[in-house]
Write a protein that holds these residues in place. Structure first.
Motif, PDB file in Angstrom:
ATOM      1  N   UNK A 259       0.852  -1.192   0.000  1.00 41.79           N
ATOM      2  CA  UNK A 259       0.000   0.000   0.000  1.00 41.79           C
ATOM      3  C   UNK A 259       0.889   1.244   0.000  1.00 41.79           C
ATOM      4  N   UNK A 260       0.332   2.406  -0.374  1.00 39.26           N
ATOM      5  CA  UNK A 260       1.161   3.621  -0.456  1.00 39.26           C
ATOM      6  C   UNK A 260       1.863   3.974   0.852  1.00 39.26           C
ATOM      7  N   UNK A 261       1.206   3.754   1.981  1.00 40.69           N
ATOM      8  CA  UNK A 261       1.833   4.072   3.270  1.00 40.69           C
ATOM      9  C   UNK A 261       3.085   3.230   3.505  1.00 40.69           C
ATOM     10  N   UNK A 262       3.035   1.958   3.102  1.00 45.49           N
ATOM     11  CA  UNK A 262       4.210   1.086   3.220  1.00 45.49           C
ATOM     12  C   UNK A 262       5.327   1.519   2.276  1.00 45.49           C
ATOM     13  N   UNK A 263       4.963   2.055   1.113  1.00 41.59           N
ATOM     14  CA  UNK A 263       5.965   2.586   0.182  1.00 41.59           C
ATOM     15  C   UNK A 263       6.693   3.753   0.845  1.00 41.59           C
TER      16      UNK A 263
ATOM     17  N   UNK B 215      -6.325   5.989  -8.309  1.00 41.78           N
ATOM     18  CA  UNK B 215      -5.680   7.290  -8.435  1.00 41.78           C
ATOM     19  C   UNK B 215      -4.214   7.042  -8.759  1.00 41.78           C
ATOM     20  N   UNK B 216      -3.711   7.796  -9.727  1.00 40.38           N
ATOM     21  CA  UNK B 216      -2.277   7.797 -10.007  1.00 40.38           C
ATOM     22  C   UNK B 216      -1.705   8.971  -9.229  1.00 40.38           C
ATOM     23  N   UNK B 217      -0.724   8.703  -8.393  1.00 40.38           N
ATOM     24  CA  UNK B 217      -0.109   9.745  -7.569  1.00 40.38           C
ATOM     25  C   UNK B 217       1.342   9.926  -7.991  1.00 40.38           C
ATOM     26  N   UNK B 218       1.749  11.196  -8.104  1.00 42.43           N
ATOM     27  CA  UNK B 218       3.138  11.539  -8.402  1.00 42.43           C
ATOM     28  C   UNK B 218       3.679  12.319  -7.206  1.00 42.43           C
ATOM     29  N   UNK B 219       4.838  11.901  -6.737  1.00 38.06           N
ATOM     30  CA  UNK B 219       5.512  12.593  -5.635  1.00 38.06           C
ATOM     31  C   UNK B 219       6.851  13.070  -6.166  1.00 38.06           C
ATOM     32  N   UNK B 220       7.108  14.359  -5.994  1.00 43.31           N
ATOM     33  CA  UNK B 220       8.372  14.942  -6.444  1.00 43.31           C
ATOM     34  C   UNK B 220       9.132  15.480  -5.239  1.00 43.31           C
ATOM     35  N   UNK B 221      10.418  15.171  -5.187  1.00 45.03           N
ATOM     36  CA  UNK B 221      11.282  15.710  -4.146  1.00 45.03           C
ATOM     37  C   UNK B 221      12.121  16.812  -4.769  1.00 45.03           C
ATOM     38  N   UNK B 222      11.928  18.033  -4.276  1.00 44.65           N
ATOM     39  CA  UNK B 222      12.657  19.192  -4.803  1.00 44.65           C
ATOM     40  C   UNK B 222      13.123  20.040  -3.631  1.00 44.65           C
ATOM     41  N   UNK B 223      14.388  20.381  -3.617  1.00 47.26           N
ATOM     42  CA  UNK B 223      14.980  21.161  -2.527  1.00 47.26           C
ATOM     43  C   UNK B 223      14.718  20.533  -1.167  1.00 47.26           C
ATOM     44  N   UNK B 224      14.726  19.198  -1.114  1.00 44.87           N
ATOM     45  CA  UNK B 224      14.548  18.498   0.146  1.00 44.87           C
ATOM     46  C   UNK B 224      13.107  18.437   0.640  1.00 44.87           C
TER      47      UNK B 224
ATOM     48  N   UNK C 242       6.184   7.441  -8.894  1.00 45.05           N
ATOM     49  CA  UNK C 242       4.897   7.234  -9.547  1.00 45.05           C
ATOM     50  C   UNK C 242       4.217   6.073  -8.832  1.00 45.05           C
ATOM     51  N   UNK C 243       2.986   6.314  -8.341  1.00 47.16           N
ATOM     52  CA  UNK C 243       2.280   5.332  -7.522  1.00 47.16           C
ATOM     53  C   UNK C 243       0.883   5.095  -8.078  1.00 47.16           C
ATOM     54  N   UNK C 244       0.503   3.838  -8.233  1.00 52.32           N
ATOM     55  CA  UNK C 244      -0.866   3.432  -8.547  1.00 52.32           C
ATOM     56  C   UNK C 244      -1.503   3.000  -7.240  1.00 52.32           C
ATOM     57  N   UNK C 245      -2.307   3.865  -6.635  1.00 47.79           N
ATOM     58  CA  UNK C 245      -2.732   3.677  -5.250  1.00 47.79           C
ATOM     59  C   UNK C 245      -3.460   2.370  -4.956  1.00 47.79           C
ATOM     60  N   UNK C 246      -4.225   1.820  -5.907  1.00 44.94           N
ATOM     61  CA  UNK C 246      -4.988   0.603  -5.636  1.00 44.94           C
ATOM     62  C   UNK C 246      -4.367  -0.634  -6.260  1.00 44.94           C
TER      63      UNK C 246
ATOM     64  N   UNK D  29       8.453  13.101 -17.971  1.00 43.94           N
ATOM     65  CA  UNK D  29       8.565  11.788 -18.597  1.00 43.94           C
ATOM     66  C   UNK D  29       7.196  11.286 -19.021  1.00 43.94           C
ATOM     67  N   UNK D  30       7.217  10.304 -19.907  1.00 43.95           N
ATOM     68  CA  UNK D  30       6.033   9.574 -20.344  1.00 43.95           C
ATOM     69  C   UNK D  30       6.268   8.112 -20.028  1.00 43.95           C
ATOM     70  N   UNK D  31       5.182   7.417 -19.686  1.00 39.46           N
ATOM     71  CA  UNK D  31       5.287   5.988 -19.411  1.00 39.46           C
ATOM     72  C   UNK D  31       3.944   5.326 -19.678  1.00 39.46           C
ATOM     73  N   UNK D  32       3.980   4.035 -19.886  1.00 39.19           N
ATOM     74  CA  UNK D  32       2.761   3.227 -19.921  1.00 39.19           C
ATOM     75  C   UNK D  32       2.813   2.353 -18.683  1.00 39.19           C
ATOM     76  N   UNK D  33       1.797   2.497 -17.836  1.00 41.41           N
ATOM     77  CA  UNK D  33       1.780   1.781 -16.573  1.00 41.41           C
ATOM     78  C   UNK D  33       0.632   0.775 -16.560  1.00 41.41           C
ATOM     79  N   UNK D  34       0.706  -0.141 -15.629  1.00 42.28           N
ATOM     80  CA  UNK D  34      -0.331  -1.150 -15.478  1.00 42.28           C
ATOM     81  C   UNK D  34      -1.132  -0.834 -14.219  1.00 42.28           C
ATOM     82  N   UNK D  35      -2.451  -0.697 -14.387  1.00 42.75           N
ATOM     83  CA  UNK D  35      -3.343  -0.488 -13.260  1.00 42.75           C
ATOM     84  C   UNK D  35      -4.258  -1.701 -13.149  1.00 42.75           C
ATOM     85  N   UNK D  36      -4.313  -2.298 -11.981  1.00 39.14           N
ATOM     86  CA  UNK D  36      -5.112  -3.495 -11.771  1.00 39.14           C
ATOM     87  C   UNK D  36      -6.607  -3.182 -11.766  1.00 39.14           C
ATOM     88  N   UNK D  37      -6.952  -1.968 -11.357  1.00 34.58           N
ATOM     89  CA  UNK D  37      -8.349  -1.553 -11.270  1.00 34.58           C
ATOM     90  C   UNK D  37      -8.404  -0.029 -11.286  1.00 34.58           C
ATOM     91  N   UNK D  38      -9.619   0.505 -11.280  1.00 35.56           N
ATOM     92  CA  UNK D  38      -9.761   1.963 -11.226  1.00 35.56           C
ATOM     93  C   UNK D  38      -9.034   2.472  -9.989  1.00 35.56           C
TER      94      UNK D  38
END
Length: 151
Positions: A40-44, A123-132, A89-93, A112-121
């Motif tokens: 799950x995202x929290x474990x990530x 949310x796609x979440x993007x987290x960026x680390x900038x300046x710490x 890049x996270x596929x939450x479900x 960037x561009x990518x093709x990702x695999x989603x198991x079901x409907x």
């Protein structure tokens, strides 16, 4: 006696090793297996030693509202922040939500561009680390299963 073909192959391999090192080792980064195996995202976040980030408008995610094939969902990410060091890049479900962990140099363009695999409907979440600091954005994507909308 060494034949010409063997000599050329040996010399070419030696030159590559001399100037590039071992490409298989030099060009690959250390993979965090715990983060990619998180369920799950929290474990990530915990596996990567990160706190859950706050939402921002500086990350643009382009993805379809409805994806006909969950095995190939096109995603484009553009981070409009200075000095981006990392993008997640996270596929939450998804059963394994971490889809990508990208490290960037200061000269890299955070896009960037990518093709990702989603198991079901999901949310796609993007987290960026900038300046710490961590910045986040998300976008819902419905995945069609068997010709019907899931959920």
């Amino acid at each position: 006696m060494i034949e010409r073909r063997e000599f050329m192959a040996f010399t070419g391999a030696a030159l590559l090793a001399r100037f590039l090192g071992n490409p298989g080792v030099a060009w690959s980064a250390e993979r965090n297996a715990n983060a990619f195996n998180a369920r799950n995202p929290e474990s990530v976040y915990a596996a990567l030693g990160l706190e859950p980030p706050a939402e921002t408008g500086s990350i643009v995610i382009v993805a379809p509202d409805v994806a006909e094939n969950g095995a190939q969902v096109p995603v484009e990410v553009n981070v409009r922040l200075a000095r981006v060091q990392r993008i997640l890049l996270i596929g939450e479900r998804n059963p394994y939500p971490l889809l990508a962990d990208i490290s960037l140099s200061e000269r890299s363009e955070p896009w960037f561009e990518a093709k990702v695999k989603l198991a079901e409907s999901s949310r796609i979440r993007v987290i960026a680390q900038a300046d710490g600091r961590l910045h986040s954005a998300s976008r819902p994507v419905k995945v069609i299963v068997g010709g019907c909308l899931a959920g």
